[in-house]
Scaffold this active site. Structure first.
Site, short mmCIF file in Angstrom:
data_model
loop_
_atom_site.label_atom_id
_atom_site.label_comp_id
_atom_site.label_asym_id
_atom_site.label_seq_id
_atom_site.Cartn_x
_atom_site.Cartn_y
_atom_site.Cartn_z
N HIS A 1 0.87 -1.19 0.00
CA HIS A 1 0.00 0.00 0.00
C HIS A 1 0.90 1.23 0.00
CE1 HIS A 1 -3.58 -2.43 1.14
NE2 HIS A 1 -2.65 -3.20 1.70
N GLU B 1 -7.28 -12.44 6.17
CA GLU B 1 -6.21 -11.84 6.97
C GLU B 1 -6.64 -11.99 8.44
OE1 GLU B 1 -5.85 -7.57 6.50
OE2 GLU B 1 -3.90 -7.50 7.51
N1 ADE Z 1 -4.83 -1.30 4.25
C1 ADE Z 1 -3.51 -1.17 4.39
N2 ADE Z 1 -2.98 -2.29 4.89
C2 ADE Z 1 -4.00 -3.16 5.06
C3 ADE Z 1 -4.10 -4.49 5.52
N3 ADE Z 1 -3.05 -5.18 5.93
N4 ADE Z 1 -5.33 -5.05 5.58
C4 ADE Z 1 -6.41 -4.37 5.17
N5 ADE Z 1 -6.37 -3.14 4.72
C5 ADE Z 1 -5.18 -2.53 4.65
ZN ZN Z 2 -2.65 -5.07 2.57
#
Ligand code: ADE
Ligand code: ZN
Length: 339
Positions: free
Chosen positions: A18, A199
């Site tokens: 990101h 995640e």
């Molecule tokens: N935005 C930036 N990093 C992120 C992550 N690890 N999970 C979800 N959204 C994100």
């Molecule tokens: Zn991410």
């Protein structure tokens, strides 16, 4: 060459990064000063001290706050250029970068300001550093479907600069089905798709991303290990997972790197890759992520190389470009093994 040197010199490909997550505290301060913005911290050290996260949301709250210093096209250029210099440092030869337009358009920053600043730095990096890249626009999943549709509309004049659509932010409570229609529209317009899933969220978010959003890669996906059948299916369909080891331990997805499942998944035949996610917040760029995995798991050099092979295969570039990256990897191996 010891294993640290091997990792440092290994050509690498990043697929989960990101750009807003590369904002180092020092740049946060210099941009705040340049743009006359008050920060709730006195020094860059005080910012770093606040980076103690308990879960994904505790990170996102600070991450969105940090992005407030990004106002002008030059700010997005400077941010991206600094990241590309880290790529050069870490022997990252190709990178596919996420950006979150809604984080900026919600504050009155134009979509074009964001995308043009990032894109100009990527063009310069290709010319001056020889590093290739692609850009992926993410929808913030905590916002509604309507906002995602509006953002897709804003992206249409910039389709030449954006290869794919992604989905990020708070996973719990915001499943992929919320964005099924807007992803369908994006695919019709010619965008590839990816999504963060598994995640923190359940395996149903992984299967939903594959079946409802038609993703070409799953971002994170590490919770797949909750379902042995799903792991076998991901391996069988060669679905890439863009795994982010330091992110996962910082956000308590795994308590310790020793417990991380990336090496187990690799050996189960899943197409896993190593990535840095938000390196300014999680303590390291690509080499640090590789080194952290290697320090906590016994990995052969062939296995380390496999992460780059997987990333090349999973990337959104032409077959010709994939061959060129593979040739760079082969050349490194020839020099290393001397044959
Ligand atoms: N935005 C930036 N990093 C992120 C992550 N690890 N999970 C979800 N959204 C994100
Ligand atoms: Zn991410």
């Amino acid at each position: 060459m010891n294993q640290t040197q091997f990792i440092e010199r290994l050509p690498k490909v990043e697929l989960h990064l990101h750009i807003e997550g590369t904002l180092e505290p020092e740049m946060m301060f210099s941009l705040a000063q340049r743009n006359n913005i008050q920060l709730p911290f006195a020094t860059p050290e005080a910012v770093k001290a606040a980076y103690e996260f308990t879960n994904l949301q505790s990170f996102l709250d600070i991450y969105y706050q940090g992005a407030n210093v990004l106002i002008h096209e030059q700010d997005f250029y400077d941010l991206t250029w600094a990241y590309m210099l880290h790529c050069q440092q870490d022997n990252v030869i190709h990178t596919e970068i996420f950006f979150d337009p809604q984080t900026h358009t919600a504050r009155g920053v134009e979509f074009a300001t964001v995308v043009n600043g990032i894109d100009r730095a990527l063009q310069d990096a290709q010319q001056q550093l020889g590093i290739t890249s692609r850009l992926i626009m993410c929808f913030l999943r905590h916002l509604d479907e309507q906002s995602a549709f509006e953002t897709l509309e804003q992206a249409m004049p910039h389709q030449d600069k954006i290869i794919a659509i992604g989905l990020d932010s708070s996973e719990l409570g915001h499943p992929p089905e919320k964005f099924e229609r807007v992803f369908a529209k994006a695919r019709e317009a010619g965008f590839l798709t990816v999504a963060h899933a598994g995640e923190e969220g359940p395996v149903s978010n992984i299967t939903g991303s594959v079946t409802l959003l038609n993703v070409s890669r799953v971002d994170h996906g590490v919770r797949c290990s909750d379902d042995a059948q799903l792991v076998a299916e991901l391996a069988q369909m060669a679905m890439p997972l863009t795994v982010c080891p330091l992110s996962n331990t910082k956000l308590k997805v795994f308590a310790e790197m020793e417990q991380h499942n990336i090496v187990e998944l690799l050996r189960q035949g899943v197409k896993v890759t190593i990535n840095s996610d938000d390196p300014a917040y999680f303590g390291g760029y690509m080499n640090d992520n590789f080194l952290a995995v290697a320090a906590s798991h016994q990995l052969t050099q062939q296995e380390l190389t496999q992460f780059t092979r997987n990333a090349i295969e999973a990337s959104f570039i032409s077959e010709q470009e994939k061959h060129a990256l593979t040739a760079q990897l082969e050349e490194f191996m020839r020099q290393y093994f001397g044959h």
